[in-house]
Design an enzyme around this catalytic site. Structure first.
Site, short mmCIF file in Angstrom:
data_model
loop_
_atom_site.label_atom_id
_atom_site.label_comp_id
_atom_site.label_asym_id
_atom_site.label_seq_id
_atom_site.Cartn_x
_atom_site.Cartn_y
_atom_site.Cartn_z
CG ASP A 136 -1.92 1.05 1.27
OD1 ASP A 136 -2.76 1.06 0.37
OD2 ASP A 136 -1.91 1.90 2.19
CD GLU A 180 -2.09 2.40 -3.73
OE1 GLU A 180 -3.11 3.04 -3.94
OE2 GLU A 180 -1.48 2.46 -2.64
C1 BGC Z 1 -5.50 2.20 -0.45
C2 BGC Z 1 -6.64 2.97 0.04
C3 BGC Z 1 -6.28 3.59 1.37
C4 BGC Z 1 -4.96 4.37 1.28
C5 BGC Z 1 -4.39 4.63 2.62
C6 BGC Z 1 -4.52 3.32 -0.69
O1 BGC Z 1 -3.65 3.20 -1.59
O2 BGC Z 1 -5.74 1.47 -1.62
O3 BGC Z 1 -7.83 2.23 0.13
O4 BGC Z 1 -7.27 4.49 1.74
O5 BGC Z 1 -4.01 3.65 0.58
O6 BGC Z 1 -3.90 3.48 3.20
#
Ligand code: BGC
Ligand code: MG
Length: 543
Positions: free
Chosen positions: A212, A277
């Site tokens: 994340d 991500e």
């Molecule tokens: C996740 C989100 C989240 C954020 C903070 C993002 O990249 O996919 O759902 O709100 O990170 O953790």
């Protein structure tokens, strides 16, 4: 007598290069105990469905101990399961069953920030400015005579300042909600802790991690201002996401972290992987996250962001494939996830949106590399746009009016009444309500129904798994085609698979590519060829 069942997982350490990964938003997938919230046992019970759908792996969104301010992306204990989702034994039973069915499990790891309920953060609040407890987070003194102004102009992705002041006058950084304080990744204890967390889950058999905010952990030295934000100039910093460099994203030193993680992954057998991500200014900078000494994949959000036009798709496909050649790893394709409006709705909603979404699925699944599906896209679910405000739970909603709840509604499995088999028989609870139109979209309603979106996905995935051309990780060959039509070919020996997508505003005759294998809309014979309707796609096979 113990019988050891040989796992049907392939021993292929490169499985992730061409896998189809199904994103399970745990809270909304299947509720086994009737509390209206999806859980790990619910996933376990539905593994046969996923196996039959034809996916290779699941990515589970966070199920760790969490006050659930941001749907579990606010973790209070990285080594335990939140009671709302079950317990560690449930996780172990689920992963054992998944592996026995040949399904791999990727879990989400949230290293940029913890929950404000994490013991480290409660200790930091209880300790004094300058203490070792505070050093694990990003505490700073404010500006102005009495320090009443935040330390800099950074803005939270969820809106408002990225800083919150604590009673003794210091401020702490949170790029997301105030309940998600950012960790200080220049602190060795933080690094050691996450390396240990990775091992904790690898020891439990996970096949990979989705990281994340993978581009966010390192902040520029000195925490320099951006120069504008929506509070001062009305321009939101997050509009730069993926288009510019922010001092809190994509800093070079973040790569040191992944260079330390990779040997950990590689020290386990079976091809353990990680997908980032990450948002970066250019595809070249995004590609830096990928490679033999860093991560295996990064999501290509350009594909998700492409508008419904042949030019726009062609451009992002070419760019992504060119980048993957440079780093020697096939790219990832994604159309929807738990943060973005579902693609049926993005492409126009209603019947048009659904037609396009079905065509886009055939486009995506014919491309070389790894495809990520988001739960419910195989049912053609649209975004739920009319959720009552008081039911919305996305923390961004209160701050910006934008909410991601509409793509997080529990998915419909069966039956006549909401929540359509989401819970056990007779259960009426679901944490967000499903619209009545979803009765016709349930798994049961679509199973065996010719032409249903679910059967389209099943057919496409079956072909993807068995067709020699689609196993190949080489590039694609674009074919001459009229304006608004995308056509490309993949080859293996003398077998050729052609994918054609009609994004123009008139039906087109497609001729000479052989026999149709699967189509997102009904094809008719015309002039010795096949008439491909507007907003549809087809795969042909020729020998
Ligand atoms: C996740 C989100 C989240 C954020 C903070 C993002 O990249 O996919 O759902 O709100 O990170 O953790
Ligand atoms: Mg439950």
């Amino acid at each position: 007598m113990t019988v050891s069942i040989p796992s049907p997982l392939t021993s292929d350490a490169d499985w992730w290069r061409s896998a189809v990964v199904y994103q399970v938003y745990v809270r909304s997938f299947a509720d086994s105990d009737g509390d209206g919230i999806g859980d790990l046992h619910g996933i376990r019970e539905r593994l046969p469905y996923l196996r039959e759908l034809g996916v290779d792996a699941l990515w589970l969104t966070p199920f760790y101990t969490s006050p659930m301010v941001d749907g579990g992306y606010d973790v209070a204990d990285y080594r335990d399961v939140d009671p709302m989702f079950g317990n560690l034994a449930d996780f172990e039973a689920m992963i054992t069953d998944a592996h026995a069915l040949g399904l791999r499990i990727i879990v989400d790891i949230v290293p940029n920030h913890t929950s404000d309920q994490h013991p480290w953060f409660t200790a930091a609040l209880a300790a004094a400015p300058g203490s070792p407890e505070r050093a694990r987070y990003l505490f700073a003194d404010g500006k102005g005579d009495d320090g009443a102004q935040p330390p800099n102009d950074w803005e939270s992705i969820f809106g408002g300042p990225a800083w919150t002041r604590v009673p003794d006058g210091q401020w702490y950084l949170h790029l997301f909600d105030p309940a998600q304080p950012d960790l200080n990744w220049r602190h060795p204890e933080v690094r050691a802790e996450f390396e240990d967390i990775l091992r904790f889950w690898l020891d439990r058999g996970v096949d990979g991690f989705r990281i994340d905010v993978a581009h966010g952990m390192i902040k520029a030295e000195g925490l320099p201002d951006v120069g504008f934000n929506s509070m001062t100039t009305g321009r939101r910093q997050s509009e730069l996401l993926g288009k510019g460099r922010l001092p809190y994203f994509d800093q070079d030193e973040v790569h040191d972290i992944y260079r330390a993680w990779r040997p950990i992954l590689d020290s386990y057998p079976g091809g353990r992987m990680a997908v980032a991500e990450a948002w970066a200014e250019t595809p070249q900078r995004l590609a830096r996250y990928i490679g033999p000494d860093e991560l295996h994949q990064a999501f290509s959000f350009d594909f998700l962001d492409a508008t419904w036009s042949a030019d726009s798709f062609r451009k992002v496909i070419d760019t992504a494939l060119a980048e993957s050649t440079i780093v020697g790893a096939p790219t990832t394709w994604v159309l929807s996830n738990h943060d973005r409006q579902r693609h049926v709705t993005r492409y126009g909603d209603g019947e048009i949106g659904l037609r396009r979404a079905r065509a886009a699925a055939l486009l995506m699944l014919a491309l070389p590399g790894c495809a990520y599906l988001y739960q419910g896209e195989e049912l053609g679910l649209p975004e739920v746009l009319d959720l009552p405000d008081e039911l919305r739970q996305d923390p961004a909603f209160l701050r910006t009016g934008e909410s991601r709840d509409g793509c997080r509604v529990p998915i419909p499995w069966s039956g006549e009444l909401a929540p359509y088999g989401f819970g056990p028989a007779g259960s009426e609870l679901s944490w967000l309500p499903a619209p009545t139109t979803w009765r016709a979209l349930s798994v049961a309603a679509q199973t065996g129904t010719p032409g249903s979106t679910l059967e389209l996905y099943r057919a496409a995935l079956r072909i993807r798994h068995t067709h020699p051309t689609l196993a190949d990780l080489g590039g694609i060959t674009w074919l001459e085609s009229g304006p608004g039509v995308l056509a490309f070919q993949r080859e293996a020996g003398d077998t050729v698979l052609t994918c054609a997508v009609n994004i123009s505003d008139a039906p087109v005759v497609i001729d000479g590519y052989g026999t149709p294998l699967v189509a997102s809309a009904t094809l008719t014979e015309r002039d010795g060829g096949h008439l491909l309707p507007v907003d549809s796609a087809v795969w042909f096979e020729r020998h």
